[in-house]
Motif scaffolding. Sequence first.
Motif, PDB file in Angstrom:
ATOM      1  N   VAL A  21       1.011  -1.548  -0.027  1.00 20.27           N
ATOM      2  CA  VAL A  21       0.201   0.402   0.020  1.00 20.27           C
ATOM      3  C   VAL A  21       0.941   1.003   0.139  1.00 20.27           C
ATOM      4  O   VAL A  21       1.852   1.105   1.078  1.00 20.27           O
ATOM      5  CB  VAL A  21      -1.535  -0.367   1.167  1.00 20.27           C
ATOM      6  CG1 VAL A  21      -2.104   1.389   1.328  1.00 20.27           C
ATOM      7  CG2 VAL A  21      -1.719  -1.002   1.371  1.00 20.27           C
ATOM      8  N   PHE A  23       1.716   5.129   0.611  1.00 14.36           N
ATOM      9  CA  PHE A  23       0.587   5.749   1.940  1.00 14.36           C
ATOM     10  C   PHE A  23       1.269   6.940   1.091  1.00 14.36           C
ATOM     11  O   PHE A  23       2.722   6.933   1.514  1.00 14.36           O
ATOM     12  CB  PHE A  23       0.678   5.099   2.862  1.00 14.36           C
ATOM     13  CG  PHE A  23       0.270   7.112   3.898  1.00 14.36           C
ATOM     14  CD1 PHE A  23      -0.716   7.439   3.719  1.00 14.36           C
ATOM     15  CD2 PHE A  23       0.956   5.983   5.832  1.00 14.36           C
ATOM     16  CE1 PHE A  23      -0.740   8.149   4.948  1.00 14.36           C
ATOM     17  CE2 PHE A  23      -0.331   7.181   6.378  1.00 14.36           C
ATOM     18  CZ  PHE A  23      -0.534   7.934   6.308  1.00 14.36           C
ATOM     19  N   VAL A  49       3.466  -1.266   3.878  1.00 15.42           N
ATOM     20  CA  VAL A  49       2.818  -0.191   3.420  1.00 15.42           C
ATOM     21  C   VAL A  49       4.239   0.350   3.617  1.00 15.42           C
ATOM     22  O   VAL A  49       5.286   1.059   4.134  1.00 15.42           O
ATOM     23  CB  VAL A  49       1.904   0.685   4.521  1.00 15.42           C
ATOM     24  CG1 VAL A  49       2.878   0.450   5.603  1.00 15.42           C
ATOM     25  CG2 VAL A  49       2.137   1.863   4.548  1.00 15.42           C
ATOM     26  N   GLY A  75      -1.619   4.153  -2.659  1.00 17.88           N
ATOM     27  CA  GLY A  75      -3.260   3.400  -1.702  1.00 17.88           C
ATOM     28  C   GLY A  75      -3.633   4.053  -1.209  1.00 17.88           C
ATOM     29  O   GLY A  75      -5.083   3.838  -0.795  1.00 17.88           O
ATOM     30  N   VAL A  76      -3.486   5.140   0.244  1.00 17.44           N
ATOM     31  CA  VAL A  76      -4.006   5.742   0.807  1.00 17.44           C
ATOM     32  C   VAL A  76      -3.695   7.299   0.413  1.00 17.44           C
ATOM     33  O   VAL A  76      -2.195   7.665   0.122  1.00 17.44           O
ATOM     34  CB  VAL A  76      -4.154   5.266   1.899  1.00 17.44           C
ATOM     35  CG1 VAL A  76      -4.188   6.494   2.799  1.00 17.44           C
ATOM     36  CG2 VAL A  76      -4.543   4.094   3.006  1.00 17.44           C
ATOM     37  N   ILE A 285      -8.608   7.371  -0.072  1.00 14.15           N
ATOM     38  CA  ILE A 285      -8.287   6.980  -1.388  1.00 14.15           C
ATOM     39  C   ILE A 285      -8.704   6.518  -2.598  1.00 14.15           C
ATOM     40  O   ILE A 285      -9.221   7.195  -3.136  1.00 14.15           O
ATOM     41  CB  ILE A 285      -9.419   5.332  -0.640  1.00 14.15           C
ATOM     42  CG1 ILE A 285      -9.097   4.969   0.280  1.00 14.15           C
ATOM     43  CG2 ILE A 285      -9.054   4.073  -1.939  1.00 14.15           C
ATOM     44  CD1 ILE A 285      -9.538   3.697   0.785  1.00 14.15           C
ATOM     45  N   THR A 289      -7.725   2.203  -6.903  1.00 10.73           N
ATOM     46  CA  THR A 289      -6.340   1.983  -6.284  1.00 10.73           C
ATOM     47  C   THR A 289      -6.279   0.777  -6.469  1.00 10.73           C
ATOM     48  O   THR A 289      -7.645   0.317  -6.907  1.00 10.73           O
ATOM     49  CB  THR A 289      -6.737   2.565  -5.023  1.00 10.73           C
ATOM     50  OG1 THR A 289      -5.622   2.123  -3.741  1.00 10.73           O
ATOM     51  CG2 THR A 289      -7.266   1.534  -4.437  1.00 10.73           C
ATOM     52  N   ARG A 292      -8.163  -1.985  -3.305  1.00  4.25           N
ATOM     53  CA  ARG A 292      -9.057  -1.225  -2.116  1.00  4.25           C
ATOM     54  C   ARG A 292      -8.845  -2.203  -0.720  1.00  4.25           C
ATOM     55  O   ARG A 292      -9.153  -0.995   0.413  1.00  4.25           O
ATOM     56  CB  ARG A 292     -10.228  -1.141  -2.906  1.00  4.25           C
ATOM     57  CG  ARG A 292     -11.298   0.575  -2.007  1.00  4.25           C
ATOM     58  CD  ARG A 292     -12.441   0.447  -2.484  1.00  4.25           C
ATOM     59  NE  ARG A 292     -12.994   1.770  -2.248  1.00  4.25           N
ATOM     60  CZ  ARG A 292     -13.599   1.237  -0.816  1.00  4.25           C
ATOM     61  NH1 ARG A 292     -14.080   0.967   0.289  1.00  4.25           N
ATOM     62  NH2 ARG A 292     -14.232   2.837  -0.546  1.00  4.25           N
ATOM     63  N   SER A 295      -6.140  -1.090   0.865  1.00  2.41           N
ATOM     64  CA  SER A 295      -6.339   0.114   2.045  1.00  2.41           C
ATOM     65  C   SER A 295      -6.918   0.666   3.053  1.00  2.41           C
ATOM     66  O   SER A 295      -6.965   1.493   3.782  1.00  2.41           O
ATOM     67  CB  SER A 295      -6.767   1.995   0.273  1.00  2.41           C
ATOM     68  OG  SER A 295      -5.585   1.246  -0.738  1.00  2.41           O
TER      69      SER A 295
END
Length: 419
Positions: A21, A23, A49, A75-76, A285, A289, A292, A295
């Motif tokens: 993910v 970030f 992450v 992702g985020v 989000i 993505t 998800r 996320s």
Amino acid sequence: MLKKIILPILLGSSIASASEVVFYSTQANPLKEADAMRNDVLIDYDGNVKFLPQEAGPFFSRIQAESRTNSVTLGVLGALHGQFPQIQNALDPVDDVLAQLPKVSANTAITKLGKLGTDHQKYIPWMQATYIMAANKKALPYLPKGANINALTYDQLAQWAINLTKATGSPKLGFPAGEKGLMHRFIQGYLYPSFTHSVVTDFRGKDAQEMWAYFRSLWKNVNPRSTAYNLMQEPLLTGEVWVAFDHTARLKGAFDQKPNDFVAFPAPAGKYGRGFMPVIAGLAIPKNTPDRAASVSLIKYLSRPDIQVKTLKATGFYPVVDVALPEDLPANVRIAGKAIALQANAPDALPSILPVGLGNLSGQFNKVYQDTFQQIILRNADIDKVLNRQAKRLRTLINRAKAPCWAPDKASDGPCPIN
């Protein structure tokens, strides 16, 4: 032979990145904060992450480029409330995520901001900073009879100021009205919302006139040296002021140096509620993505009370959920944290967000409120005439910026109107 060596490496890299993910955040960008996010906040996340803090310009450019080409890798997204409108069309609604976060959704005033004026949740509140009140404990015996310091009204604040002046022989209420003080934030985020339920639209209406009349009366019991105060921690420590308003970062010195001498508490409430100005960072989000579910999992992790406390230690931003702060935190964090939570979760909480959409005209916008304060309060000019004159300046700025209304004003199509 070379191809056989390279191919598995490339495949391995692709698989690793697909399960990660990303970030991407405008927050926790300084190196020390970024390291704390990776090594303290995200270290226990049950998944992969990659935290990539970024300056605002590259942040927006990458999101918009990925959205246009429909090749999303992020992702985020972590950003301030005022930054999300610029990428609003690239965000996936997160109503389903909010439904899984009862501690976050309980903070209804701040959660509502995450809709960005739409019918759907665009971001999940992540962390906050704000402005609060502080008092020397010597001032507490002079509170008006029946007043609750954590649920004061502006009328009670005025009576408290009168009581302190009579008891001590000099005004003990103070505001950061110096050249580098944040007096304009008190006017924009606290007085105007509480008395008018507006910042721009009802700038000069009847409620605004009554508000300025109230504040002129209150000012009689404000320490006259307030016009030289930039940070209220200093006059609180010297004892010149016993009750003050300021940003949490500008009260930090008083709380840390004499933690047993001071209390922090929410801003007072007026006719329309308890106006306050939160500095909100949120988690979103992006549409399309890669994963998800991953996320969502990361957002749920970052919303846990224990992780919110770790985020506080890493960034200096406070939790958006109601959480008991541990004793090992610095004194200023513990003292201010309780007041911040009470203010944000008050039943009459009325958040007024930082101005949105003004760009390089933000300084001129602030100056309208500073000049209005100086003319009405310090020079005793006619309230109606000053408001009419400054409203014209305000309208010109808003129209030049083409800035739509922001909370607590009602959403507008086009530039925010001024009645």
